[in-house]
Design a protein around this motif. Structure first.
Motif, short mmCIF file in Angstrom:
data_model
loop_
_atom_site.label_atom_id
_atom_site.label_comp_id
_atom_site.label_asym_id
_atom_site.label_seq_id
_atom_site.Cartn_x
_atom_site.Cartn_y
_atom_site.Cartn_z
N LYS A 82 1.54 3.02 -5.31
CA LYS A 82 1.59 2.88 -3.98
C LYS A 82 1.10 4.31 -3.24
O LYS A 82 0.22 4.47 -2.37
CB LYS A 82 2.95 2.66 -3.35
N ALA A 83 1.48 5.35 -3.93
CA ALA A 83 1.10 6.71 -3.61
C ALA A 83 -0.41 6.85 -3.43
O ALA A 83 -1.02 7.25 -2.51
CB ALA A 83 1.54 7.89 -4.41
N GLU A 84 -1.07 6.60 -4.72
CA GLU A 84 -2.54 6.43 -4.44
C GLU A 84 -3.24 5.77 -3.60
O GLU A 84 -4.41 5.69 -3.03
CB GLU A 84 -3.09 6.30 -5.94
N PHE A 85 -2.58 4.36 -3.38
CA PHE A 85 -3.17 3.45 -2.37
C PHE A 85 -3.18 3.86 -0.98
O PHE A 85 -3.90 3.84 -0.11
CB PHE A 85 -2.29 2.19 -2.59
N GLU A 86 -1.83 4.50 -0.69
CA GLU A 86 -1.87 5.18 0.65
C GLU A 86 -2.55 6.36 0.96
O GLU A 86 -3.23 6.79 2.00
CB GLU A 86 -0.37 5.34 0.77
N VAL A 121 5.18 -7.68 4.77
CA VAL A 121 4.04 -7.40 3.86
C VAL A 121 3.51 -5.96 3.81
O VAL A 121 3.05 -5.44 4.64
CB VAL A 121 2.83 -8.33 4.15
N TYR A 122 3.62 -5.37 2.28
CA TYR A 122 3.33 -3.80 2.26
C TYR A 122 1.97 -3.44 2.76
O TYR A 122 2.05 -2.66 3.52
CB TYR A 122 3.60 -3.66 0.75
N TYR A 123 0.85 -4.46 2.49
CA TYR A 123 -0.56 -4.30 2.71
C TYR A 123 -0.62 -3.94 4.47
O TYR A 123 -1.19 -2.99 4.71
CB TYR A 123 -1.24 -5.08 2.13
N ASN A 124 -0.19 -4.76 5.09
CA ASN A 124 -0.17 -4.88 6.41
C ASN A 124 0.62 -3.76 7.19
O ASN A 124 0.12 -3.28 8.11
CB ASN A 124 0.22 -6.28 7.09
N GLN A 125 1.82 -3.48 6.52
CA GLN A 125 2.67 -2.39 6.83
C GLN A 125 1.86 -0.88 6.86
O GLN A 125 1.99 -0.16 7.50
CB GLN A 125 3.84 -2.48 6.03
#
Length: 269
Positions: A82-86, A121-125
């Motif tokens: 999640k950290a790298e994605f953000e 939804v995490y991605y949309n968030q």
């Protein structure tokens, strides 16, 4: 409009590579700079490529441009956490927008159709969080594009997106009215839509474009004026009709008036 410069951040991905091609082959742009982590397979006389690590971007890397197009994006699976994605989908775009605030007139970024910081939804968030923080920067002009599922030839195979693409290919014609925004969209069309937004989009401080709008954006067709015929160009009869009345020499050269003025001048000396 034909002397524009653009910066594309993330020019190696599906949309970014299409956008670079569109801009370089556009008569409106004379300079296109790409900031990417690796070399491009595409080359063009208008193109300058800066190989940079997004962790080390500096103010000097973002020079003046009419538009900055941010095409950065990854998946949680590819990012690894999640950290790298953000970092890729939020931190880098915000950093680039902050650096560009003083030297770019228009910041155009790819978000997602369901972007909402309160989404379950995490991605949309995450995308919603990015949009909110970009708006808080108060950029000169911000355009956010929210495409549906992107269709095109990717360099890496994404099973989930490929399956979604195949499903929507058959469903697209059934999505009409308010449902049109859920239709998949070709990456090359999104790239063209971003160019149209840059050249002819709304001039509001912040504008959001949904997928249905993006699918319908096209470059205006230039109206060609009909050629002037030789008969119209050399219409001597028209000149004859507009011919001025003959000059009366007695009016132009009023000798009596001239003599009176000479007598008056001599008496005053």
């Amino acid at each position: 409009m034909g002397m524009r410069s653009a910066i594309v951040v993330g020019g190696t991905g599906l949309v970014g590579s299409n956008l670079v091609n569109v801009l370089c082959n556009s008569e409106e742009y004379v300079s296109v700079t790409v900031i990417a982590r690796r070399k491009l397979e595409f080359d063009h006389p208008k193109l300058t490529v800066k190989i940079r690590s997004f962790n080390e971007l500096e103010e000097k890397d973002i020079e003046f441009a009419h538009e900055i197009f941010c095409c950065l994006g990854t998946t949680r699976k590819k990012a690894g956490s999640k950290a790298e994605f953000e970092k890729v989908d939020v931190e880098y775009p915000l950093q680039i927008a902050s650096l560009a605030k003083k030297c770019a007139m228009h910041f155009i970024i790819i978000s997602a159709m369901g972007a909402n910081e309160k989404s379950k939804v995490y991605y949309n968030q995450v995308k919603g969080k990015l949009e909110k923080e970009l708006m808080a920067l108060e950029l000169p002009q911000l355009s956010i594009v929210r495409p549906s599922l992107l269709v095109g030839e990717r360099k890496e195979f994404r099973f989930g997106e490929k399956m979604g693409e195949l499903v929507l290919k058959g469903v697209n014609p059934l999505l009409i009215g308010p449902m049109k925004k859920y239709r998949s969209i070709e990456a090359v069309q999104l790239a063209m839509a971003m160019k149209v937004i840059a050249l002819f989009g709304k001039k509001a401080p912040v504008t959001i474009y949904d997928s249905a709008q993006l699918a319908g954006l096209k470059m205006p067709v230039k109206k060609e004026e009909p050629p002037v015929s030789r008969e119209e160009l050399f219409n001597w009869d028209k000149f004859k009709e507009e011919e001025l009345d003959p000059i009366d020499d007695e009016v132009v050269f009023n000798r009596n008036k001239l003599q009176a003025m000479q007598v008056k001048n001599e008496s005053q000396q």
